[in-house]
Design a protein around this motif. Structure first.
Motif, mmCIF file in Angstrom:
data_model
loop_
_atom_site.group_PDB
_atom_site.id
_atom_site.type_symbol
_atom_site.label_atom_id
_atom_site.label_comp_id
_atom_site.label_asym_id
_atom_site.label_seq_id
_atom_site.Cartn_x
_atom_site.Cartn_y
_atom_site.Cartn_z
ATOM 1 N N LEU A 138 0.855 -1.183 0.000
ATOM 2 C CA LEU A 138 0.000 0.000 0.000
ATOM 3 C C LEU A 138 0.892 1.234 0.000
ATOM 4 O O LEU A 138 1.597 1.501 0.978
ATOM 5 C CB LEU A 138 -0.908 -0.019 1.236
ATOM 6 N N SER B 158 5.426 4.198 1.482
ATOM 7 C CA SER B 158 4.951 2.844 1.729
ATOM 8 C C SER B 158 4.349 2.786 3.123
ATOM 9 O O SER B 158 5.044 3.014 4.128
ATOM 10 C CB SER B 158 6.110 1.847 1.607
ATOM 11 N N ALA C 260 -5.154 -3.913 -0.978
ATOM 12 C CA ALA C 260 -4.361 -2.711 -1.237
ATOM 13 C C ALA C 260 -5.103 -1.751 -2.151
ATOM 14 O O ALA C 260 -5.080 -0.521 -1.944
ATOM 15 C CB ALA C 260 -3.010 -3.109 -1.849
ATOM 16 N N GLN C 261 -5.797 -2.290 -3.161
ATOM 17 C CA GLN C 261 -6.532 -1.426 -4.087
ATOM 18 C C GLN C 261 -7.685 -0.726 -3.372
ATOM 19 O O GLN C 261 -7.919 0.476 -3.583
ATOM 20 C CB GLN C 261 -7.044 -2.273 -5.249
ATOM 21 N N ALA D 216 -7.892 -0.076 -0.105
ATOM 22 C CA ALA D 216 -7.366 0.908 0.844
ATOM 23 C C ALA D 216 -6.876 2.156 0.111
ATOM 24 O O ALA D 216 -7.074 3.284 0.593
ATOM 25 C CB ALA D 216 -6.230 0.284 1.650
ATOM 26 N N THR D 217 -6.269 1.996 -1.038
ATOM 27 C CA THR D 217 -5.793 3.150 -1.812
ATOM 28 C C THR D 217 -6.961 4.034 -2.213
ATOM 29 O O THR D 217 -6.911 5.281 -2.110
ATOM 30 C CB THR D 217 -5.026 2.666 -3.058
ATOM 31 N N PHE E 38 -7.911 0.408 6.334
ATOM 32 C CA PHE E 38 -7.522 -0.990 6.065
ATOM 33 C C PHE E 38 -7.438 -1.709 7.404
ATOM 34 O O PHE E 38 -7.573 -1.096 8.472
ATOM 35 C CB PHE E 38 -6.192 -1.094 5.309
#
Length: 538
Positions: free
Chosen positions: A37, A43, A60-61, A63-64, A98
């Motif tokens: 992430l 990072s 990760a997608q 949370a982004t 997240f």
């Protein structure tokens, strides 16, 4: 109220496996590909496991998307963490950013709460930098500091250039002053021109190192002033510090091994010097027959080489980097090169040792090896150099010399000279005493041949048509006349003497008695185009 509802929903989803709903929903898939992430080049966290049915990439997608959407808003965002069974929620305002689960830390290990707090701290930094990026006053200040840093960088570069030019201008004068002090008698100890080039190159190297370090620090400072590029600037500083720490640790770790290696080399140097002095004493006449003045130098070199090779083998494990793959690869390459060329090299070296210790020939002697003859100028480990009387320099492999017959014309002479010999064939109708007297007379006329020992004539064969006479004489040691030139002069005098007494030389073949005797009277010795004393002159 909203965060409480969110936590209840998440807890319900986490309890689904216990009531039989979706038995595989919360099982971590540690074999999934990790996903990092990253927000604004920072990072924040790396997902390693599938959680609540989402793979690491999907987590990760998601949370982004949540974080970027929250950062585009105008509300003040607060980052916090909240426990959820064994996991931790990382909240951005009232929304879940997240989840940090224990399965994400199975690979690296560690405490889930600590990992969540670290991720939350990085996320807070991202939130602060997002606000700075939209603050005009902060950006103007960053541009001003960057401009000031650039100006200081240019001034320092200019100062380093001027200092370098000034030092280069004063360097010749300093070198001349030091050259007067560093002398042995009237002779300078060092070549100042060579030392000047070395110092000038070292000065240039130091200048460029300073320029690179200043440029590195300038780039790191400028990048650190802006929120988006600040992670890059910080990473530059971290890399530089890591490099310095790595070099310092390597130096400190290598000091004990280097000290042991230096100690081994010092011991080897002492043993080498002691062995040299012992060999010099043993080379005195009457001590050892095989150790003479000629064999002392190669024996000292071989002994020293063996000692230093043994020291190198002993010190190799203590050298820095001896256990690395690069050292191992270099050792394999050297071993392959030596094995490929060892057959001929070892054979030539062994032949050189045989020539040295058998004393077959030595420098200054006149020898004949096969069809090659001349004065030995050097007996090396792999080849021997011979200078012929015709101005040629021959380099003969030592294996060729040991495998052929060597005639030494200097070994049996008195003093430093060499043997001169030649063969003529004269008919049986000429008395042999006359022939011997004429050959001796020709040798005595030749400048460069010794009277003592007296030239000798040997009848080496009685052929079908003529006897064979061999004249053997010794050259004058004080006149280093080439043997080919001396032989040419001797042959000319033999022809003159035989012509004076009207004796025909039957060489190289005799088929029958001619109608007239084949000899040259004295009045025709200087027939044109020959130049010299005429026959009617006294």
């Amino acid at each position: 109220m909203a965060p409480t509802v969110l936590r209840l929903l998440l807890m319900l989803l986490a309890l689904l496996p216990t009531i039989g709903l979706g038995n595989n929903a919360a099982i971590a898939d540690t074999d999934s590909t990790p996903a990092e992430l990253t927000i604004a080049n920072r990072s924040i966290f790396t997902f390693h496991a599938t959680f609540l049915g989402e793979t690491p990439a999907a987590r990760a997608q998601r949370a982004t998307a949540v974080i970027e959407e929250a950062l585009r808003g105008t509300d003040e965002l607060k980052v916090s963490i909240d426990p959820l069974q064994n996991s931790y929620l990382v909240l951005l305002g009232n929304r879940r950013a997240f989840i940090v689960s224990p399965q994400d830390l199975e690979v690296s290990g560690g405490d889930t709460r600590v990992a969540a707090e670290q991720a939350a701290a990085v996320l807070r930094q991202v939130v602060d930098e997002s606000g700075e990026a939209r603050n005009l006053h902060f950006l103007l200040k960053a541009f001003g500091l960057s401009a000031l840093a650039t100006l200081i960088f240019l001034v320092l570069i200019k100062g380093a250039h001027l200092a370098r030019r000034k030092l280069r201008g004063r360097l010749p004068q300093l070198m001349r002053e030091r050259a007067r002090q560093i002398r042995v008698g009237q002779m300078p100890l060092f070549d100042m021109q060579f030392v000047y080039r070395i110092i000038d190159r070292l000065l240039s190297l130091f200048y460029w190192v300073v320029v690179l370090l200043l440029g590195y620090q300038w780039l790191s400072f400028v990048l650190s002033q802006f929120p988006y590029t600040r992670p890059w600037g910080e990473s530059l500083n971290v890399h530089l510090l890591d490099l310095l720490r790595y070099l310092l640790d390597g130096i400190l770790q290598a000091i004990p091994g280097i000290a042991v290696a230096i100690l081994i080399f010092f011991i080897a140097r002492g043993i080498s010097g002691f062995s040299r002095r012992v060999l010099e004493r043993m080379a005195r006449p009457g001590t050892l027959n095989w150790l003479t003045e000629e064999t002392l130098q190669p024996t000292v070199r071989l002994t020293s080489l063996a000692i230093w090779l043994f020291a190198l083998v002993m010190a190799y494990p203590y050298l820095p980097g001896s256990g690395t793959d690069a050292f191992k690869g270099l050792s394999v390459l050297l071993g392959l090169m030596i094995s490929l060329g060892a057959s001929s090299m070892v054979g030539q070296a062994a032949a050189g040792l045989i020539l040295t210790y058998s004393r077959t020939l030595k420098t200054g002697e006149y020898v004949r090896v096969g069809d090659n003859e001349g004065t030995v100028t050097e007996v090396g480990m792999f080849n021997t150099t011979i200078r012929t009387g015709l101005g040629e320099v021959l380099t003969l492999p030592n294996s060729m010399i040991t495998g052929s017959v060597t005639r030494n014309y200097s070994r049996a002479v008195q003093g430093r000279g060499y043997i001169v010999d030649t063969v003529v064939t004269i008919g049986y109708d000429t008395p042999w005493r006359q022939v011997e007297a004429m050959l001796v007379a020709a040798a005595q006329r030749t400048e460069g041949i010794l009277d003592t020992p007296k030239p000798q004539v040997f009848q080496t064969g009685l052929s079908d048509f003529y006897p064979e006479y061999r004249l053997v004489a010794q050259a004058v040691p004080s006149e280093p006349r080439p043997r080919a030139e001396l032989l040419s002069l001797l042959h000319a005098n033999i022809q003159d003497v035989f012509n004076e007494y009207g004796v025909q030389i039957m060489s190289p073949h005799y088929l029958g008695d001619p109608a007239q005797e084949k000899w040259v009277p004295q009045d025709k010795w200087y027939t044109a185009p020959a130049k010299g004393q005429s026959a009617d002159e006294p």
